[in-house]
Design an enzyme around this catalytic site. Structure first.
Site, PDB file in Angstrom:
ATOM      1  N   HIS A 174     -77.361 -23.898  38.851  1.00 54.17           N
ATOM      2  CA  HIS A 174     -77.100 -22.467  38.958  1.00 54.17           C
ATOM      3  C   HIS A 174     -75.970 -22.323  39.971  1.00 54.17           C
ATOM      4  O   HIS A 174     -76.026 -22.933  41.036  1.00 54.17           O
ATOM      5  CB  HIS A 174     -78.339 -21.714  39.451  1.00 54.17           C
ATOM      6  CG  HIS A 174     -79.575 -22.031  38.658  1.00 54.17           C
ATOM      7  ND1 HIS A 174     -79.792 -21.552  37.383  1.00 54.17           N
ATOM      8  CD2 HIS A 174     -80.645 -22.805  38.930  1.00 54.17           C
ATOM      9  CE1 HIS A 174     -80.951 -22.021  36.933  1.00 54.17           C
ATOM     10  NE2 HIS A 174     -81.484 -22.790  37.849  1.00 54.17           N
ATOM     11  N   CYS A 230     -89.501 -38.416  35.843  1.00 53.52           N
ATOM     12  CA  CYS A 230     -90.712 -39.225  35.911  1.00 53.52           C
ATOM     13  C   CYS A 230     -90.355 -40.709  35.795  1.00 53.52           C
ATOM     14  O   CYS A 230     -91.221 -41.570  35.851  1.00 53.52           O
ATOM     15  CB  CYS A 230     -91.693 -38.805  34.821  1.00 53.52           C
ATOM     16  SG  CYS A 230     -91.059 -38.990  33.162  1.00 53.52           S
ATOM     17  N   SER A 246     -87.919 -35.362  32.115  1.00 54.52           N
ATOM     18  CA  SER A 246     -88.292 -34.058  32.687  1.00 54.52           C
ATOM     19  C   SER A 246     -87.126 -33.068  32.603  1.00 54.52           C
ATOM     20  O   SER A 246     -86.876 -32.571  31.527  1.00 54.52           O
ATOM     21  CB  SER A 246     -88.896 -34.141  34.085  1.00 54.52           C
ATOM     22  OG  SER A 246     -90.230 -34.680  33.975  1.00 54.52           O
TER      23      SER A 246
END
Lengths: 119, 119
Positions: free
Chosen positions: A67, A82, A62
């Site tokens: 940030h 996953c 995934s």
């Protein structure tokens, strides 16, 4: 349906110089991918001016993103996998790598439908 | 510290053909970016074989991602924005675009430290 878990880490009190520039931040994200034995598909990073980084590694499992807000000594990281992963060592790793003071962790189970909805 | 909100949508009962291939899925993600007036920085997508797509768009405001599991008629979307956004129309948009039956939405406020931790 159980797709996996989405982990969200808010890292506070980071050392400003460590979250200011792309080289250190992208390396951190790749280190995490390695630690958790995840597999990169593609990635993208951006250096903001004068400081601050945003970046993303798309994974076979995934994704992981970061940030940073150096002016707030703050880094936001999320990981959606996953594949079952053990994140127990990650908090200590992040605290040390970013010389941070505090981490808030959230996790959300993805794919869980409360009931079956007829169309 | 209030950095913004991280929204997580689990979309169930999607029409399988709509979440199988990159062209439709990437277009959907760009439509959302347009609807919410967000700004792209970079993007990456991957087509899984035989079906399934994973992708993200790195934004000036943080990121949006999608991962699809056509075999489960399931799509996982997340959006982290440091700019206030109105997501009220998005659920209806996703239900219609993916011909889906049900959406679960979660949101997490990012950057909220419960207390100040001395170093």
């Amino acid at each position: 349906l159980n797709i996996g878990y989405h982990y969200i880490w808010d890292v506070h009190g980071c050392e400003e110089s460590k979250i200011s520039y792309e080289a250190f931040v992208s390396n951190l994200l790749y280190e995490i991918v390695g630690l958790l034995e995840l597999s990169e598909v593609k990635s993208a990073f951006k250096q903001f001016q004068p400081k601050g980084v945003t970046g993303f590694i798309l994974l076979e499992e995934s994704h992981i993103s970061i940030h940073t807000w150096p002016e707030h000594k703050f880094a936001a990281i999320d990981l959606f996998s996953c594949k079952p992963i053990d994140t127990s060592s990650l908090e200590a790793y992040l605290l040390q790598s970013l010389n941070a003071t505090h981490i808030t962790e959230s996790s959300i189970k993805r794919g869980k439908a409360p009931v079956s909805y007829p169309k």
